[in-house]
Design a protein around this motif. Structure first.
Motif, PDB file in Angstrom:
ATOM      1  N   ALA A 118     -62.098 -32.994  27.556  1.00  0.00           N
ATOM      2  CA  ALA A 118     -60.749 -32.655  27.092  1.00  0.00           C
ATOM      3  C   ALA A 118     -60.129 -33.906  26.506  1.00  0.00           C
ATOM      4  CB  ALA A 118     -59.895 -32.129  28.246  1.00  0.00           C
ATOM      5  N   ASP A 119     -59.756 -33.832  25.234  1.00  0.00           N
ATOM      6  CA  ASP A 119     -59.095 -34.951  24.558  1.00  0.00           C
ATOM      7  C   ASP A 119     -57.607 -34.605  24.435  1.00  0.00           C
ATOM      8  OD1 ASP A 119     -58.523 -37.234  23.100  1.00  0.00           O
ATOM      9  OD2 ASP A 119     -59.163 -36.354  21.197  1.00  0.00           O
ATOM     10  N   VAL A 120     -56.791 -35.229  25.272  1.00  0.00           N
ATOM     11  CA  VAL A 120     -55.369 -34.883  25.379  1.00  0.00           C
ATOM     12  C   VAL A 120     -54.546 -35.784  24.467  1.00  0.00           C
ATOM     13  CG1 VAL A 120     -53.431 -34.625  26.970  1.00  0.00           C
ATOM     14  CG2 VAL A 120     -55.763 -34.132  27.756  1.00  0.00           C
ATOM     15  N   GLY A 121     -53.623 -35.180  23.717  1.00  0.00           N
ATOM     16  CA  GLY A 121     -52.859 -35.934  22.721  1.00  0.00           C
ATOM     17  C   GLY A 121     -53.725 -36.237  21.520  1.00  0.00           C
ATOM     18  N   CYS A 122     -54.489 -35.246  21.060  1.00  0.00           N
ATOM     19  CA  CYS A 122     -55.554 -35.473  20.078  1.00  0.00           C
ATOM     20  C   CYS A 122     -55.055 -35.688  18.662  1.00  0.00           C
ATOM     21  CB  CYS A 122     -56.543 -34.317  20.110  1.00  0.00           C
ATOM     22  SG  CYS A 122     -55.869 -32.743  19.496  1.00  0.00           S
ATOM     23  N   PRO A 160     -73.687 -33.183  21.009  1.00  0.00           N
ATOM     24  CA  PRO A 160     -73.806 -31.795  20.546  1.00  0.00           C
ATOM     25  C   PRO A 160     -74.050 -30.790  21.668  1.00  0.00           C
ATOM     26  CG  PRO A 160     -75.759 -33.074  19.956  1.00  0.00           C
ATOM     27  CD  PRO A 160     -74.740 -34.051  20.449  1.00  0.00           C
ATOM     28  N   ASN A 161     -74.511 -31.247  22.824  1.00  0.00           N
ATOM     29  CA  ASN A 161     -74.738 -30.335  23.943  1.00  0.00           C
ATOM     30  C   ASN A 161     -73.483 -30.094  24.765  1.00  0.00           C
ATOM     31  OD1 ASN A 161     -77.524 -30.046  23.379  1.00  0.00           O
ATOM     32  ND2 ASN A 161     -77.959 -31.973  24.437  1.00  0.00           N
ATOM     33  N   SER A 162     -72.436 -30.850  24.499  1.00  0.00           N
ATOM     34  CA  SER A 162     -71.203 -30.729  25.255  1.00  0.00           C
ATOM     35  C   SER A 162     -70.183 -29.874  24.516  1.00  0.00           C
ATOM     36  CB  SER A 162     -70.607 -32.121  25.524  1.00  0.00           C
ATOM     37  OG  SER A 162     -71.402 -32.860  26.428  1.00  0.00           O
ATOM     38  N   THR A 163     -69.221 -29.374  25.254  1.00  0.00           N
ATOM     39  CA  THR A 163     -68.094 -28.671  24.648  1.00  0.00           C
ATOM     40  C   THR A 163     -66.867 -29.579  24.714  1.00  0.00           C
ATOM     41  OG1 THR A 163     -67.514 -27.612  26.759  1.00  0.00           O
ATOM     42  CG2 THR A 163     -68.986 -26.408  25.272  1.00  0.00           C
ATOM     43  N   VAL A 164     -66.079 -29.540  23.662  1.00  0.00           N
ATOM     44  CA  VAL A 164     -64.929 -30.437  23.553  1.00  0.00           C
ATOM     45  C   VAL A 164     -63.698 -29.607  23.211  1.00  0.00           C
ATOM     46  CG1 VAL A 164     -64.025 -32.533  22.484  1.00  0.00           C
ATOM     47  CG2 VAL A 164     -66.500 -32.179  22.601  1.00  0.00           C
ATOM     48  N   VAL A 165     -62.592 -29.912  23.859  1.00  0.00           N
ATOM     49  CA  VAL A 165     -61.326 -29.283  23.502  1.00  0.00           C
ATOM     50  C   VAL A 165     -60.317 -30.383  23.204  1.00  0.00           C
ATOM     51  CG1 VAL A 165     -60.631 -29.081  25.943  1.00  0.00           C
ATOM     52  CG2 VAL A 165     -59.492 -27.690  24.205  1.00  0.00           C
ATOM     53  N   ARG A 215     -68.373 -26.052  18.253  1.00  0.00           N
ATOM     54  CA  ARG A 215     -68.416 -26.617  19.601  1.00  0.00           C
ATOM     55  C   ARG A 215     -67.182 -27.441  19.967  1.00  0.00           C
ATOM     56  NH1 ARG A 215     -72.484 -29.310  16.680  1.00  0.00           N
ATOM     57  NH2 ARG A 215     -72.187 -31.567  16.438  1.00  0.00           N
ATOM     58  N   VAL A 216     -66.140 -27.326  19.173  1.00  0.00           N
ATOM     59  CA  VAL A 216     -64.885 -27.975  19.525  1.00  0.00           C
ATOM     60  C   VAL A 216     -63.750 -26.982  19.314  1.00  0.00           C
ATOM     61  CG1 VAL A 216     -64.648 -28.997  17.223  1.00  0.00           C
ATOM     62  CG2 VAL A 216     -63.353 -29.942  19.110  1.00  0.00           C
ATOM     63  N   ASP A 217     -62.900 -26.851  20.313  1.00  0.00           N
ATOM     64  CA  ASP A 217     -61.726 -25.987  20.244  1.00  0.00           C
ATOM     65  C   ASP A 217     -60.479 -26.853  20.283  1.00  0.00           C
ATOM     66  OD1 ASP A 217     -63.064 -23.462  20.248  1.00  0.00           O
ATOM     67  OD2 ASP A 217     -63.404 -23.684  22.410  1.00  0.00           O
ATOM     68  N   PHE A 218     -59.375 -26.302  19.812  1.00  0.00           N
ATOM     69  CA  PHE A 218     -58.101 -27.016  19.851  1.00  0.00           C
ATOM     70  C   PHE A 218     -57.042 -26.116  20.464  1.00  0.00           C
ATOM     71  CE2 PHE A 218     -60.441 -29.287  16.573  1.00  0.00           C
ATOM     72  CZ  PHE A 218     -60.206 -30.606  16.938  1.00  0.00           C
ATOM     73  N   GLU A 219     -56.224 -26.711  21.300  1.00  0.00           N
ATOM     74  CA  GLU A 219     -55.223 -25.970  22.061  1.00  0.00           C
ATOM     75  C   GLU A 219     -53.858 -26.628  21.880  1.00  0.00           C
ATOM     76  OE1 GLU A 219     -54.054 -25.253  26.803  1.00  0.00           O
ATOM     77  OE2 GLU A 219     -56.046 -26.020  26.252  1.00  0.00           O
ATOM     78  N   VAL A 220     -52.859 -25.807  21.594  1.00  0.00           N
ATOM     79  CA  VAL A 220     -51.481 -26.295  21.551  1.00  0.00           C
ATOM     80  C   VAL A 220     -50.936 -26.245  22.979  1.00  0.00           C
ATOM     81  CG1 VAL A 220     -49.169 -25.949  20.632  1.00  0.00           C
ATOM     82  CG2 VAL A 220     -51.165 -25.475  19.187  1.00  0.00           C
ATOM     83  N   ALA A 221     -50.769 -27.396  23.579  1.00  0.00           N
ATOM     84  CA  ALA A 221     -50.307 -27.471  24.966  1.00  0.00           C
ATOM     85  C   ALA A 221     -49.823 -28.884  25.248  1.00  0.00           C
ATOM     86  CB  ALA A 221     -51.430 -27.086  25.937  1.00  0.00           C
ATOM     87  N   THR A 222     -49.068 -29.042  26.311  1.00  0.00           N
ATOM     88  CA  THR A 222     -48.599 -30.361  26.729  1.00  0.00           C
ATOM     89  C   THR A 222     -49.644 -31.028  27.620  1.00  0.00           C
ATOM     90  OG1 THR A 222     -47.521 -29.576  28.752  1.00  0.00           O
ATOM     91  CG2 THR A 222     -46.223 -29.512  26.701  1.00  0.00           C
TER      92      THR A 222
END
Length: 360
Positions: A185-189, A203-208, A232-239
């Motif tokens: 999880a990359d917070v404040g991306c 590439p074997n990992s999942t990233v958000v 394999r990467v998602d983005f989320e609008v969140a604090t």
């Protein structure tokens, strides 16, 4: 400079006065230079010098489809500041290898036009900032000019590309987990530069990637699609205090922890979302623990950006802790451990960054 004013003249050291005036003149030149550097970057003037120089002002103008008289004055200003090399015998301008590395190579870890874009755009909020000084109210990151977000990406992105994998390798057992297939999880991306870099490297990992700024998340999704890692990467609008997910092997925060309104609450939330043996990597601007040891050229830059953007952002949120961009290792440790972490250490550093690892 000659002093001929009242009794105050007796207490003034002329050399110190002259030195301060000279510093002010340098700063005035630097202030207006930031806008000119942005123009040189956006119009391709630096690129023309790098790819085709040495060039006369007329040739630079022809290469870039710009007006020679403006270009001539710009080139002389750049040469006076040491950003461009001038040959008086040929009346031509060029970039040295070092100048090109800083001004024309966007993959360079010391590429600076993005930083000029950032600071020139951040200054646009000055009227609101002046009022905030009076009221103590905050100014959210989302309230800045759009170029602040793009400048931040272009300023920090190349250094993340250069150092990120080494920083992860310095963490305890994390690289191996991510190679095998882990959760990040990359917070404040922001625009997702480090998020995408990690997706490419593992590439074997999942990233958000997580950010409260919806417009930045939209750009990050575009960047991931262009980089070929959208699967394999998602983005989320969140604090940072309310993002989703659990059992992350790695949570990262790049130059944003000090921006949080409630960094203790953020630390507690990170602790809840990590796996039992997961790691939290916090990258912060380089700072010593004592104020007097941080009064350096970089410290000045970081304190100034913190005054304009980082501290106001923190003060705009719940709690309004106002950690500041020059918190240093000791104060960062105090906040992180108050949030529930029991292990905290410095794992890497550069002249402009401190990298910390926190574990449950």
């Amino acid at each position: 400079m000659t002093i001929d004013t009242r009794e105050d003249a007796d207490s003034i050291d002329e050399q110190k006065l002259n030195d301060l005036v000279e510093t002010s003149l340098v700063d005035l030149g630097a202030t207006i230079h930031a806008a000119l550097a942005v123009i040189g970057d956006e119009l391709g003037l630096y690129t023309a010098l790098d790819e085709s120089g040495p060039l006369t002002s007329a040739e630079v103008a022809e290469e870039t489809d710009t007006a020679e008289r403006y270009v001539r004055e710009w080139l002389r200003a750049q040469a006076a500041g040491g950003y461009v090399t001038y040959n008086p015998e040929t009346d031509r301008y060029d970039l040295s290898p070092e100048q090109a590395y800083v001004l024309a190579n966007e993959d360079s870890p010391v590429f600076m036009p993005g930083a000029f874009q950032l600071v020139a755009s951040a200054a646009k909020i000055e009227p609101d900032l002046r009022e905030a000084f009076r009221t103590g109210e905050g100014i959210g990151w989302h309230e800045h000019d759009e170029d602040v977000f793009h400048g931040t990406e272009r300023f920090f992105g190349p250094s993340y590309g250069a150092f990120l994998l080494d920083w992860i390798a310095a963490l305890e057992g994390v690289d191996e987990k991510l190679q095998a297939g882990g959760r990040i999880a990359d917070v404040g991306c922001g625009h997702g530069a480090p998020t995408i870099r990690m997706a490419e490297a593992y590439p074997n990992s999942t990233v958000v990637g997580i950010d409260y700024h919806e417009e930045s998340i939209a750009v990050a999704r575009e960047r991931a699609e262009a980089a070929g890692v959208a699967d394999r990467v998602d983005f989320e609008v969140a604090t940072a205090r309310g993002y989703n997910g659990t059992d992350y092997d790695l949570v990262t925060m790049f130059n944003c922890f000090h921006d949080m309104g409630d960094p203790v609450g953020v630390a507690a939330h990170v602790r809840e979302t990590l796996s039992d043996d997961g790691a939290w990597m916090i990258v912060e601007p380089y700072a010593e623990d004592r104020v007097e040891d941080t009064l350096t050229p970089f410290g000045r830059l970081a304190y100034s950006i913190s005054t304009v953007a980082c501290t106001p952002n923190s003060l705009s949120q719940d709690v309004g802790y106002g950690l500041g961009a020059q918190a240093g290792e000791e104060r960062t440790r105090d906040v992180v451990t108050e949030g529930g972490f029991t292990r905290f250490r410095r794992t890497a550093e550069t002249p402009t960054s401190l990298v910390f690892e926190a574990k449950p």
